[in-house]
Design a protein around this motif. Sequence first.
Motif, PDB file in Angstrom:
ATOM      1  N   MET A  89     -97.562  78.121 -54.947  1.00 31.63           N
ATOM      2  CA  MET A  89     -98.872  77.626 -55.381  1.00 31.63           C
ATOM      3  C   MET A  89     -98.838  76.106 -55.477  1.00 31.63           C
ATOM      4  SD  MET A  89     -99.410  80.605 -58.213  1.00 31.63           S
ATOM      5  CE  MET A  89     -97.625  80.865 -58.271  1.00 31.63           C
ATOM      6  N   LEU A  90     -99.747  75.472 -54.782  1.00 29.73           N
ATOM      7  CA  LEU A  90     -99.792  74.011 -54.734  1.00 29.73           C
ATOM      8  C   LEU A  90    -100.267  73.443 -56.062  1.00 29.73           C
ATOM      9  CD1 LEU A  90     -99.595  71.424 -52.930  1.00 29.73           C
ATOM     10  CD2 LEU A  90    -102.037  71.736 -52.479  1.00 29.73           C
ATOM     11  N   LEU A  91     -99.537  72.434 -56.559  1.00 28.90           N
ATOM     12  CA  LEU A  91     -99.944  71.701 -57.751  1.00 28.90           C
ATOM     13  C   LEU A  91    -100.623  70.388 -57.396  1.00 28.90           C
ATOM     14  CD1 LEU A  91     -96.850  72.189 -60.095  1.00 28.90           C
ATOM     15  CD2 LEU A  91     -99.164  73.053 -60.481  1.00 28.90           C
ATOM     16  N   GLY A  92    -100.000  69.624 -56.495  1.00 27.53           N
ATOM     17  CA  GLY A  92    -100.573  68.324 -56.134  1.00 27.53           C
ATOM     18  C   GLY A  92     -99.889  67.748 -54.917  1.00 27.53           C
ATOM     19  N   ILE A  93    -100.584  66.827 -54.259  1.00 23.09           N
ATOM     20  CA  ILE A  93    -100.054  66.179 -53.064  1.00 23.09           C
ATOM     21  C   ILE A  93    -100.658  64.783 -52.962  1.00 23.09           C
ATOM     22  CG2 ILE A  93    -101.880  67.240 -51.658  1.00 23.09           C
ATOM     23  CD1 ILE A  93     -99.914  67.274 -49.314  1.00 23.09           C
ATOM     24  N   ALA A  94     -99.862  63.821 -52.504  1.00 25.39           N
ATOM     25  CA  ALA A  94    -100.360  62.451 -52.366  1.00 25.39           C
ATOM     26  C   ALA A  94     -99.483  61.697 -51.365  1.00 25.39           C
ATOM     27  CB  ALA A  94    -100.359  61.721 -53.708  1.00 25.39           C
ATOM     28  N   PRO A  95    -100.067  60.772 -50.595  1.00 21.24           N
ATOM     29  CA  PRO A  95     -99.275  59.965 -49.661  1.00 21.24           C
ATOM     30  C   PRO A  95     -98.231  59.141 -50.407  1.00 21.24           C
ATOM     31  CG  PRO A  95    -101.630  59.768 -49.194  1.00 21.24           C
ATOM     32  CD  PRO A  95    -101.511  60.478 -50.502  1.00 21.24           C
ATOM     33  N   SER A  96     -97.039  59.068 -49.848  1.00 24.55           N
ATOM     34  CA  SER A  96     -95.966  58.311 -50.502  1.00 24.55           C
ATOM     35  C   SER A  96     -96.295  56.824 -50.602  1.00 24.55           C
ATOM     36  CB  SER A  96     -94.657  58.502 -49.736  1.00 24.55           C
ATOM     37  OG  SER A  96     -94.288  59.864 -49.704  1.00 24.55           O
ATOM     38  N   LYS A  97     -97.080  56.317 -49.659  1.00 18.56           N
ATOM     39  CA  LYS A  97     -97.393  54.886 -49.632  1.00 18.56           C
ATOM     40  C   LYS A  97     -98.198  54.421 -50.837  1.00 18.56           C
ATOM     41  CE  LYS A  97     -97.235  54.090 -44.618  1.00 18.56           C
ATOM     42  NZ  LYS A  97     -98.007  53.701 -43.416  1.00 18.56           N
ATOM     43  N   ILE A  98     -98.908  55.343 -51.494  1.00 14.91           N
ATOM     44  CA  ILE A  98     -99.739  54.926 -52.629  1.00 14.91           C
ATOM     45  C   ILE A  98     -99.003  55.060 -53.960  1.00 14.91           C
ATOM     46  CG2 ILE A  98    -101.766  55.735 -51.355  1.00 14.91           C
ATOM     47  CD1 ILE A  98    -102.015  57.917 -53.580  1.00 14.91           C
ATOM     48  N   GLU A  99     -97.769  55.580 -53.934  1.00 15.94           N
ATOM     49  CA  GLU A  99     -97.061  55.886 -55.172  1.00 15.94           C
ATOM     50  C   GLU A  99     -96.499  54.638 -55.851  1.00 15.94           C
ATOM     51  OE1 GLU A  99     -93.201  58.520 -56.631  1.00 15.94           O
ATOM     52  OE2 GLU A  99     -94.179  58.958 -54.709  1.00 15.94           O
ATOM     53  N   VAL A 100     -96.787  54.498 -57.145  1.00 15.42           N
ATOM     54  CA  VAL A 100     -96.218  53.446 -57.986  1.00 15.42           C
ATOM     55  C   VAL A 100     -95.000  54.026 -58.688  1.00 15.42           C
ATOM     56  CG1 VAL A 100     -96.592  51.929 -59.957  1.00 15.42           C
ATOM     57  CG2 VAL A 100     -98.450  52.345 -58.334  1.00 15.42           C
ATOM     58  N   LYS A 101     -93.863  53.381 -58.578  1.00 11.22           N
ATOM     59  CA  LYS A 101     -92.641  53.866 -59.201  1.00 11.22           C
ATOM     60  C   LYS A 101     -92.640  53.571 -60.705  1.00 11.22           C
ATOM     61  CE  LYS A 101     -90.903  54.965 -55.169  1.00 11.22           C
ATOM     62  NZ  LYS A 101     -90.749  56.392 -54.765  1.00 11.22           N
ATOM     63  N   THR A 102     -92.065  54.471 -61.473  1.00 17.27           N
ATOM     64  CA  THR A 102     -91.903  54.249 -62.912  1.00 17.27           C
ATOM     65  C   THR A 102     -90.902  53.129 -63.146  1.00 17.27           C
ATOM     66  OG1 THR A 102     -92.294  56.607 -63.294  1.00 17.27           O
ATOM     67  CG2 THR A 102     -91.320  55.341 -65.095  1.00 17.27           C
ATOM     68  N   SER A 103     -91.250  52.190 -64.006  1.00 18.80           N
ATOM     69  CA  SER A 103     -90.365  51.059 -64.279  1.00 18.80           C
ATOM     70  C   SER A 103     -90.633  50.534 -65.676  1.00 18.80           C
ATOM     71  CB  SER A 103     -90.586  49.941 -63.249  1.00 18.80           C
ATOM     72  OG  SER A 103     -91.859  49.349 -63.426  1.00 18.80           O
ATOM     73  N   SER A 104     -89.885  49.496 -66.058  1.00 21.44           N
ATOM     74  CA  SER A 104     -90.090  48.881 -67.376  1.00 21.44           C
ATOM     75  C   SER A 104     -91.461  48.207 -67.463  1.00 21.44           C
ATOM     76  CB  SER A 104     -88.988  47.849 -67.639  1.00 21.44           C
ATOM     77  OG  SER A 104     -88.980  46.860 -66.606  1.00 21.44           O
ATOM     78  N   ALA A 105     -92.065  47.949 -66.290  1.00 19.90           N
ATOM     79  CA  ALA A 105     -93.383  47.308 -66.272  1.00 19.90           C
ATOM     80  C   ALA A 105     -94.503  48.272 -66.634  1.00 19.90           C
ATOM     81  CB  ALA A 105     -93.643  46.690 -64.898  1.00 19.90           C
ATOM     82  N   GLY A 106     -94.218  49.571 -66.535  1.00 17.87           N
ATOM     83  CA  GLY A 106     -95.260  50.539 -66.855  1.00 17.87           C
ATOM     84  C   GLY A 106     -95.017  51.881 -66.200  1.00 17.87           C
TER      85      GLY A 106
END
Length: 266
Positions: A210-227
Amino acid sequence: MPRVALYPVEETEDAEDSGFEDWQNPFSVAALDAWFEGKMSGKLVQHLAHMVTLHPTHPGIAELAAVGGAGATRNTNRDLNRWIDRIMQNPLPAPTKVACPIIGAKTQRQFSGFLEVFEPDSLLESLSTYEDFDEIMGLDCVSDFWKAVRPDDPRLIYLQLEAELTSEDLQKTIPLFIHGDKVEVSNDDSVMVWHFGSILTSGSSLYTGMLLGIAPSKIEVKTSSAGPGTWDSVWERWQMSFEKLQQGACNLSHRFVIWNIEGDHE
């Protein structure tokens, strides 16, 4: 152009009320199966159905050929989903919009946007009305699964101590897997895909996942100390949903717990 053999059925007075039995015919069944499995695009399904209507046709094919404003590309998949919802008379829940940081594909700048994802509890509640839901979940194997789990398994210890699930509760509890991984769609691009399902079933993932979610990798913001990253806000929403499933706070006959986390995004 070869002629297509069709099986006529009685005309329905109102196309809006046509159901599963009214549209069944070999062409529509084969075309929709190919679309479900990703072998044909929605545009191609519509185009082939339109070609068939050039001959005396079954009413279900005429309905199929009319989706998407008779083939407007941007509307075809949307209308196919709506059409399936109507004829099956059991629509899936609408996806939930979750605000999250994303990177613009053209500008390459971060901004606040939205991802549309499914929530596990509402998805399972909807699917539970299908006649093959028990098979998809592997309900016949629940008791044997918990008997085979080692008493010192940390996951079992958590469920018994932290989640306060008793041995009796576990007999009505289905263990789930969550899989998150990137899927290549072209030489220079990929999409992040999250899906889940019961680990008790041996069926095809196309049938049981069952699909939960999908998104292009190019739009992904990585988790970091900045937020927070793109998927952090989404996971906050999914966490609340999975907690409801674990607590038995849904309109379902069983509880559901996360047992395996799989993929490169674990």
